[in-house]
Design a protein around this motif. Structure first.
Motif, PDB file in Angstrom:
ATOM      1  N   HIS A  89      59.656  -6.602  -7.122  1.00 54.23           N
ATOM      2  CA  HIS A  89      60.602  -7.392  -7.910  1.00 54.23           C
ATOM      3  C   HIS A  89      61.973  -7.486  -7.233  1.00 54.23           C
ATOM      4  CE1 HIS A  89      57.493  -6.911 -10.957  1.00 54.23           C
ATOM      5  NE2 HIS A  89      58.076  -7.886 -11.624  1.00 54.23           N
ATOM      6  N   ALA A  90      62.176  -6.678  -6.196  1.00 51.85           N
ATOM      7  CA  ALA A  90      63.406  -6.801  -5.410  1.00 51.85           C
ATOM      8  C   ALA A  90      63.215  -7.729  -4.219  1.00 51.85           C
ATOM      9  CB  ALA A  90      63.861  -5.422  -4.928  1.00 51.85           C
ATOM     10  N   GLY A  91      62.014  -8.311  -4.098  1.00 52.43           N
ATOM     11  CA  GLY A  91      61.774  -9.304  -3.053  1.00 52.43           C
ATOM     12  C   GLY A  91      61.461  -8.741  -1.684  1.00 52.43           C
ATOM     13  N   GLN A  92      60.999  -7.472  -1.618  1.00 53.36           N
ATOM     14  CA  GLN A  92      60.678  -6.885  -0.329  1.00 53.36           C
ATOM     15  C   GLN A  92      59.241  -7.232   0.078  1.00 53.36           C
ATOM     16  OE1 GLN A  92      63.638  -5.458   0.984  1.00 53.36           O
ATOM     17  NE2 GLN A  92      64.103  -6.503  -0.932  1.00 53.36           N
ATOM     18  N   VAL A  93      58.925  -7.109   1.362  1.00 51.63           N
ATOM     19  CA  VAL A  93      57.662  -7.599   1.898  1.00 51.63           C
ATOM     20  C   VAL A  93      56.837  -6.433   2.448  1.00 51.63           C
ATOM     21  CG1 VAL A  93      56.586  -9.128   3.592  1.00 51.63           C
ATOM     22  CG2 VAL A  93      58.747  -9.795   2.504  1.00 51.63           C
ATOM     23  N   PRO A  94      55.601  -6.219   1.925  1.00 52.92           N
ATOM     24  CA  PRO A  94      54.757  -5.125   2.438  1.00 52.92           C
ATOM     25  C   PRO A  94      54.094  -5.495   3.757  1.00 52.92           C
ATOM     26  CG  PRO A  94      53.614  -6.285   0.688  1.00 52.92           C
ATOM     27  CD  PRO A  94      54.986  -6.906   0.782  1.00 52.92           C
ATOM     28  N   VAL A  95      53.955  -4.505   4.626  1.00 49.09           N
ATOM     29  CA  VAL A  95      53.302  -4.691   5.916  1.00 49.09           C
ATOM     30  C   VAL A  95      52.213  -3.643   6.064  1.00 49.09           C
ATOM     31  CG1 VAL A  95      53.574  -4.679   8.422  1.00 49.09           C
ATOM     32  CG2 VAL A  95      55.396  -5.592   6.981  1.00 49.09           C
TER      33      VAL A  95
END
Length: 255
Positions: A89-95
């Motif tokens: 919800h904070a707009g971070q991107v999983p890798v």
């Protein structure tokens, strides 16, 4: 209140407001090189990684300047019910590290850059394995993104977070207050490596080397000493590329 360059999700603002007071309590910042940050448009930042505490100082400085970095973060962090909810919800991107799917996130990162956002990538991919905490051999994800997006890459060097939390440490040292030294280096010149098609493997390797050199140059200034001539390569030492390599392991040397 600082006006941010691009929209910031409410969850991001909430977490930032919660973290800023304790960060100021625990850390004092010595910052150089802010003039190297682009005035507008998307750009990539590539910090060195020496402690689980080090994602906060340089990002805190950027946030206070109206720049909210989007992290390309290891997917394991998103597995936690609470932390995963916050990160999404904070707009971070999983890798997904060390898998072919890691390349798939580049499209989302390029979109973020096109929106004028700052994208943060740790090019080492994990905490440095170098026994003296110099930047080790980098991975090509940051370079590939930079070549595809053709945007500025700002190397970041930091020194001091390891005094608060040692690499893979669990208990932070809260007092006395620690000075965190941060340097934002000049953009890494990759323009001669741009191509109309998909970046070649050779171009990605060369770009990675330049990015790691940029980080190391700034860290040499912070530490007042020269880095080893040969960058530490964990593969050459039979070390795992992710996870806590220190458990049950013998001390590592350069030899």
């Amino acid at each position: 209140m600082v006006e941010h360059r691009t929209p910031v999700p409410p969850m991001y603002r909430f977490v930032a407001n919660v973290l800023r007071p304790p960060l100021r309590l625990l850390m004092d910042y010595s910052v150089r090189g802010l003039e190297n940050l682009p005035e507008s448009g998307g750009f990539i930042v590539t910090p060195n990684h020496l402690s689980y505490a080090d994602p906060f100082p340089w990002a805190h400085v950027l946030y206070d300047r109206g720049i909210a970095p989007v992290y390309l973060a290891k997917s394991e962090l998103f597995d936690s019910a609470v932390l995963g909810y916050i990160l999404r919800h904070a707009g971070q991107v999983p890798v997904e590290r060390e898998t072919s799917s890691a390349a798939e996130v580049l499209g989302r990162a390029v979109q973020a850059l096109d929106r004028g956002q700052c994208v943060a990538i740790y090019p080492e991919g994990t905490l440095t394995r170098d026994p003296d905490l110099w930047p080790m051999r980098g991975k090509t994800g940051a370079a590939r993104l930079a070549l595809e997006a053709r945007c500025p890459v700002i190397p970041i060097a930091q020194w001091g977070p390891q005094e608060i939390l040692a690499p893979y440490g669990r208990l932070p040292r809260l007092f006395p207050r620690t000075t965190i030294h941060v340097r934002y280096g000049p953009p890494v010149d990759l323009s001669d490596l741009y191509d109309d098609g998909t970046p070649s493997a050779e171009a990605c390797v060369e770009a990675t080397n330049r990015i790691m050199r940029g980080i190391t140059d700034e860290l040499e200034v912070l530490r007042g000493e020269r880095a080893p001539a040969v960058r530490f390569d964990p593969r050459a030492h039979g070390m795992p590329l992710t996870g806590d390599y220190t458990r049950g392991a013998r001390p590592v040397s350069r030899g």
